[in-house]
Write an enzyme that holds these catalytic residues in place. Sequence first.
Site, PDB file in Angstrom:
ATOM      1  N   ILE A 140       5.754   9.645  -7.069  1.00 40.57           N
ATOM      2  CA  ILE A 140       6.868   9.425  -7.991  1.00 40.57           C
ATOM      3  C   ILE A 140       8.206   9.650  -7.281  1.00 40.57           C
ATOM      4  O   ILE A 140       8.511  10.753  -6.808  1.00 40.57           O
ATOM      5  CB  ILE A 140       6.734  10.319  -9.250  1.00 40.57           C
ATOM      6  CG1 ILE A 140       5.355  10.082  -9.899  1.00 40.57           C
ATOM      7  CG2 ILE A 140       7.867  10.031 -10.249  1.00 40.57           C
ATOM      8  CD1 ILE A 140       5.003   8.628 -10.218  1.00 40.57           C
ATOM      9  N   THR A 141       8.987   8.583  -7.234  1.00 44.89           N
ATOM     10  CA  THR A 141      10.275   8.630  -6.525  1.00 44.89           C
ATOM     11  C   THR A 141      11.272   9.496  -7.286  1.00 44.89           C
ATOM     12  O   THR A 141      11.342   9.444  -8.514  1.00 44.89           O
ATOM     13  CB  THR A 141      10.843   7.201  -6.373  1.00 44.89           C
ATOM     14  OG1 THR A 141       9.869   6.404  -5.689  1.00 44.89           O
ATOM     15  CG2 THR A 141      12.135   7.196  -5.565  1.00 44.89           C
ATOM     16  N   PHE A 186      10.413   7.422 -13.061  1.00 50.31           N
ATOM     17  CA  PHE A 186       9.458   6.744 -13.933  1.00 50.31           C
ATOM     18  C   PHE A 186       8.060   7.035 -13.387  1.00 50.31           C
ATOM     19  O   PHE A 186       7.737   6.626 -12.264  1.00 50.31           O
ATOM     20  CB  PHE A 186       9.735   5.233 -13.924  1.00 50.31           C
ATOM     21  CG  PHE A 186       9.201   4.495 -15.143  1.00 50.31           C
ATOM     22  CD1 PHE A 186       8.385   5.113 -16.070  1.00 50.31           C
ATOM     23  CD2 PHE A 186       9.540   3.168 -15.351  1.00 50.31           C
ATOM     24  CE1 PHE A 186       7.914   4.445 -17.190  1.00 50.31           C
ATOM     25  CE2 PHE A 186       9.086   2.471 -16.469  1.00 50.31           C
ATOM     26  CZ  PHE A 186       8.263   3.115 -17.393  1.00 50.31           C
ATOM     27  N   GLY A 187       7.261   7.735 -14.146  1.00 48.39           N
ATOM     28  CA  GLY A 187       5.930   8.140 -13.679  1.00 48.39           C
ATOM     29  C   GLY A 187       4.846   7.240 -14.236  1.00 48.39           C
ATOM     30  O   GLY A 187       4.413   7.405 -15.379  1.00 48.39           O
ATOM     31  N   GLU A 199       6.514  -1.149  -6.832  1.00 52.68           N
ATOM     32  CA  GLU A 199       6.872  -2.041  -7.953  1.00 52.68           C
ATOM     33  C   GLU A 199       5.875  -3.205  -8.062  1.00 52.68           C
ATOM     34  O   GLU A 199       6.221  -4.316  -8.440  1.00 52.68           O
ATOM     35  CB  GLU A 199       8.298  -2.573  -7.745  1.00 52.68           C
ATOM     36  CG  GLU A 199       9.109  -2.639  -9.017  1.00 52.68           C
ATOM     37  CD  GLU A 199       9.963  -1.399  -9.244  1.00 52.68           C
ATOM     38  OE1 GLU A 199       9.690  -0.360  -8.601  1.00 52.68           O
ATOM     39  OE2 GLU A 199      10.862  -1.476 -10.076  1.00 52.68           O
ATOM     40  N   GLY A 243      -3.242   2.396  -9.782  1.00 54.96           N
ATOM     41  CA  GLY A 243      -2.114   1.927  -8.979  1.00 54.96           C
ATOM     42  C   GLY A 243      -1.773   0.526  -9.421  1.00 54.96           C
ATOM     43  O   GLY A 243      -1.038   0.325 -10.394  1.00 54.96           O
ATOM     44  N   SER A 244      -2.378  -0.464  -8.741  1.00 54.93           N
ATOM     45  CA  SER A 244      -2.137  -1.858  -9.137  1.00 54.93           C
ATOM     46  C   SER A 244      -2.589  -2.107 -10.567  1.00 54.93           C
ATOM     47  O   SER A 244      -1.980  -2.879 -11.299  1.00 54.93           O
ATOM     48  CB  SER A 244      -2.888  -2.800  -8.189  1.00 54.93           C
ATOM     49  OG  SER A 244      -2.413  -2.634  -6.876  1.00 54.93           O
ATOM     50  N   ARG A 255      24.236  -8.578  25.036  1.00 52.88           N
ATOM     51  CA  ARG A 255      23.242  -8.280  26.085  1.00 52.88           C
ATOM     52  C   ARG A 255      23.051  -9.482  27.017  1.00 52.88           C
ATOM     53  O   ARG A 255      22.870 -10.614  26.553  1.00 52.88           O
ATOM     54  CB  ARG A 255      21.918  -7.929  25.397  1.00 52.88           C
ATOM     55  CG  ARG A 255      20.714  -7.863  26.293  1.00 52.88           C
ATOM     56  CD  ARG A 255      20.587  -6.534  26.946  1.00 52.88           C
ATOM     57  NE  ARG A 255      19.311  -6.396  27.640  1.00 52.88           N
ATOM     58  CZ  ARG A 255      19.091  -5.464  28.551  1.00 52.88           C
ATOM     59  NH1 ARG A 255      20.052  -4.605  28.890  1.00 52.88           N
ATOM     60  NH2 ARG A 255      17.914  -5.381  29.147  1.00 52.88           N
TER      61      ARG A 255
HETATM   62  C1  FAD Z   1       7.231   5.595  -1.360  1.00 53.33           C
HETATM   63  C2  FAD Z   1       6.594   5.243  -2.668  1.00 53.33           C
HETATM   64  C3  FAD Z   1       7.341   5.339  -3.830  1.00 53.33           C
HETATM   65  C4  FAD Z   1       6.754   5.036  -5.070  1.00 53.33           C
HETATM   66  N1  FAD Z   1       7.463   5.246  -6.228  1.00 53.33           N
HETATM   67  C5  FAD Z   1       6.820   5.175  -7.429  1.00 53.33           C
HETATM   68  C6  FAD Z   1       7.466   5.586  -8.640  1.00 53.33           C
HETATM   69  O1  FAD Z   1       8.639   5.987  -8.638  1.00 53.33           O
HETATM   70  N2  FAD Z   1       6.751   5.535  -9.785  1.00 53.33           N
HETATM   71  C7  FAD Z   1       5.459   5.117  -9.829  1.00 53.33           C
HETATM   72  O2  FAD Z   1       4.885   5.122 -10.899  1.00 53.33           O
HETATM   73  N3  FAD Z   1       4.839   4.691  -8.699  1.00 53.33           N
HETATM   74  C8  FAD Z   1       5.472   4.725  -7.508  1.00 53.33           C
HETATM   75  N4  FAD Z   1       4.828   4.337  -6.348  1.00 53.33           N
HETATM   76  C9  FAD Z   1       3.462   3.828  -6.425  1.00 53.33           C
HETATM   77  C10 FAD Z   1       3.350   2.351  -6.095  1.00 53.33           C
HETATM   78  O3  FAD Z   1       3.925   1.556  -7.100  1.00 53.33           O
HETATM   79  C11 FAD Z   1       1.854   2.053  -5.862  1.00 53.33           C
HETATM   80  O4  FAD Z   1       1.496   2.712  -4.637  1.00 53.33           O
HETATM   81  C12 FAD Z   1       1.541   0.581  -5.795  1.00 53.33           C
HETATM   82  O5  FAD Z   1       1.692  -0.012  -7.064  1.00 53.33           O
HETATM   83  C13 FAD Z   1       0.110   0.300  -5.297  1.00 53.33           C
HETATM   84  O6  FAD Z   1      -0.828   1.091  -5.958  1.00 53.33           O
HETATM   85  P1  FAD Z   1      -1.911   1.889  -5.067  1.00 53.33           P
HETATM   86  O7  FAD Z   1      -1.149   2.649  -4.055  1.00 53.33           O
HETATM   87  O8  FAD Z   1      -2.789   2.643  -5.977  1.00 53.33           O
HETATM   88  O9  FAD Z   1      -2.697   0.762  -4.316  1.00 53.33           O
HETATM   89  P2  FAD Z   1      -4.031  -0.011  -4.846  1.00 53.33           P
HETATM   90  O10 FAD Z   1      -3.798  -0.530  -6.209  1.00 53.33           O
HETATM   91  O11 FAD Z   1      -5.210   0.864  -4.617  1.00 53.33           O
HETATM   92  O12 FAD Z   1      -4.068  -1.221  -3.838  1.00 53.33           O
HETATM   93  C14 FAD Z   1      -4.594  -1.119  -2.512  1.00 53.33           C
HETATM   94  C15 FAD Z   1      -4.617  -2.541  -1.919  1.00 53.33           C
HETATM   95  O13 FAD Z   1      -5.459  -3.388  -2.718  1.00 53.33           O
HETATM   96  C16 FAD Z   1      -4.734  -4.519  -3.137  1.00 53.33           C
HETATM   97  N5  FAD Z   1      -5.167  -4.929  -4.463  1.00 53.33           N
HETATM   98  C17 FAD Z   1      -5.359  -4.142  -5.573  1.00 53.33           C
HETATM   99  N6  FAD Z   1      -5.738  -4.897  -6.621  1.00 53.33           N
HETATM  100  C18 FAD Z   1      -5.757  -6.188  -6.183  1.00 53.33           C
HETATM  101  C19 FAD Z   1      -6.051  -7.432  -6.786  1.00 53.33           C
HETATM  102  N7  FAD Z   1      -6.398  -7.521  -8.081  1.00 53.33           N
HETATM  103  N8  FAD Z   1      -5.987  -8.542  -6.017  1.00 53.33           N
HETATM  104  C20 FAD Z   1      -5.633  -8.491  -4.715  1.00 53.33           C
HETATM  105  N9  FAD Z   1      -5.330  -7.328  -4.085  1.00 53.33           N
HETATM  106  C21 FAD Z   1      -5.392  -6.196  -4.811  1.00 53.33           C
HETATM  107  C22 FAD Z   1      -3.271  -4.068  -3.172  1.00 53.33           C
HETATM  108  O14 FAD Z   1      -2.371  -5.160  -3.117  1.00 53.33           O
HETATM  109  C23 FAD Z   1      -3.229  -3.194  -1.924  1.00 53.33           C
HETATM  110  O15 FAD Z   1      -3.048  -3.975  -0.782  1.00 53.33           O
HETATM  111  C24 FAD Z   1       5.406   4.581  -5.112  1.00 53.33           C
HETATM  112  C25 FAD Z   1       4.694   4.451  -3.927  1.00 53.33           C
HETATM  113  C26 FAD Z   1       5.244   4.785  -2.728  1.00 53.33           C
HETATM  114  C27 FAD Z   1       4.410   4.698  -1.476  1.00 53.33           C
END
Ligand code: FAD
Length: 383
Positions: A154-155, A120-121, A360, A128-129, A264
Site C-alpha cells: 500500500i503506497t 487506497f488499500g 494500477e 492482486g490482479s 559525447r
Molecule cells: C510499489 C507498489 C505500489 C503499490 N501500490 C498499491 C496501492 O497503493 N494500493 C493497492 O491496493 N495496491 C498497490 N500495489 C499492488 C499492485 O497493484 C499489484 O501488485 C498488482 O495489481 C499486481 O498484483 P499481484 O502483485 O498480486 O500480481 P498477480 O496478480 O499475482 O500477477 C502476477 C503475474 O501474473 C499475471 N496475471 C495475473 N492474472 C492474469 C490474467 N488473467 N491474464 C494474464 N496475466 C495475468 C500478471 O499480469 C503478472 O504478470 C502496489 C504494488 C507495488 C509493487
Amino acid sequence: MYLTDEQDMIRKLARDIAKEKIAPHAKHVDETGEFPWENIKVLAKNGLFGIHVPEEYGGTGADMVSHVLVIEEVAAACASTSVALSTQALAIAPFLIGANEEQKVRYVTPLARGEVLGSFGITEPGAGSDVSGLRTTACRDRAGYVLNGRKIFITNAGESEIYVIVARTSEHRTRGVSLFIVEKGTPGLFFGKKEDKMGIRGSATREVMLEDVWVPEENLLGGEGNGFKILMEVFNETRPVVGAQALGIAKGAFEYALQYVKERKQFGKRIFDFQMVQAMLSDMAMQIEASRLLVYKAAQMIDRNDKEVAPYSSMAKCYASDTAMKVTTDAVQLLGGYGYIKEYPVERMMRDAKITQIYEGTNQIQRLIIAKHLLEDKKLQLS
Ligand SMILES: Cc1cc2nc3c(=O)[nH]c(=O)nc-3n(C[C@H](O)[C@H](O)[C@H](O)COP(=O)(O)OP(=O)(O)OC[C@H]3O[C@@H](n4cnc5c(N)ncnc54)[C@H](O)[C@@H]3O)c2cc1C
C-alpha cells in the site's frame, strides 16, 4: 496537442517547480529512500495536490488534462514524488465518485490541499490482479463495522492519515465488496515495515494490518455492496494518471540522453551523428509522443464524462508504461557504460519506470480489458 491558456499555465507552473525545487533532490531521495516530504510541501503550497478536485472541496477545480500535465512534469523530475501525487488522486477518486457530501467535505478537503496524505488499500496476499478474490472482512457491529484483514503493497501507508479500505461485506464476489474510511490512529490499524524496492525508492510501500478495527457506519463509502463498481470507475480515472507518470519518466530519460549524445564524441564525431543512434532517438521520440496523445485523449474523455473511457484509460496506461520501460532502457544504452552508473539519472529512471507496468493493474490486465471491449464489439473511437 492544443492546450488552453489555463492548462498551459498549470503545466508551466508544474514544470518550473519540478525543475527548480524537485529535480535537485531526486538522486538523494532515490539513494536514501527518504519519503519526499519537502517536495510534497512545495507541491501542496502551490495548489498542485488537488488540481482535479472541485474548489468547494479544497481543490483547484481544473480539468483532468491539467492533472495529467502536472503528473508528467513532476515524474520527469522525480518519479518517487510523482507517486505521492498520483496516489493522492487514487485516494481522492472514490470520494468524488461515491462519497456523500459530509464525507467529501471532511476528507477530500484536507487531501486536496495536500495537508494530509491518503492511501487506497485494495491488494491482498491472495488478491492482486483478481481484486474480487479479496478476503478482508467488514462485519456489522455496534452501529458500525469491524474490519479484519491484511493489505499489502500500500503506497503512502504509514505516512497517510486517511485510508480507503476495500473489504468484503458478503460472499458475493463483486456485490459483496464495500469501501470503508479508516483514519490513522484507529485502534487495530497497524503498518508493516517499508518495502525495499527496485525503484520509486522514496515512495513508502507498506503492509496495512486490520485487527478488529471498528469504524462507525458514517465511514462506509458509497453504500454497502457498491465498492467493486466504484473501484472500476476509480481505475478508469487513475490509469491515465499512471500513464502520465510513465510519460514523464520517459520524457526525463529522453531529454537527458538527447543532450548527452549531442555532446559525447567517439570516432571523431558526436554520437548523435551516427544513423543507428538517430534511429533509436527517433523511435523514442515517436513512442513518447504517441503515449502523450493516448494519455491526453483518455484525460479529455474523462473531462467529457465519456462512458466509453475504460479501454482508452487502459491503452494510455499500458502503452505509456511500456514506452517508459523501453525509452529508459534505450537511454541507458545511449549513455553506454555511464548509463549503468548511478551518478547518471537514467539508471534511476529505468528502475523507476518498471513499476508503471505493474501497479494500477498489470499491463497484461490492461490488454485483457482492451480485448474485452473488442470482443463485445463495442465501438472504439479509434480515429
Ligand atoms: C510499489 C507498489 C505500489 C503499490 N501500490 C498499491 C496501492 O497503493 N494500493 C493497492 O491496493 N495496491 C498497490 N500495489 C499492488 C499492485 O497493484 C499489484 O501488485 C498488482 O495489481 C499486481 O498484483 P499481484 O502483485 O498480486 O500480481 P498477480 O496478480 O499475482 O500477477 C502476477 C503475474 O501474473 C499475471 N496475471 C495475473 N492474472 C492474469 C490474467 N488473467 N491474464 C494474464 N496475466 C495475468 C500478471 O499480469 C503478472 O504478470 C502496489 C504494488 C507495488 C509493487
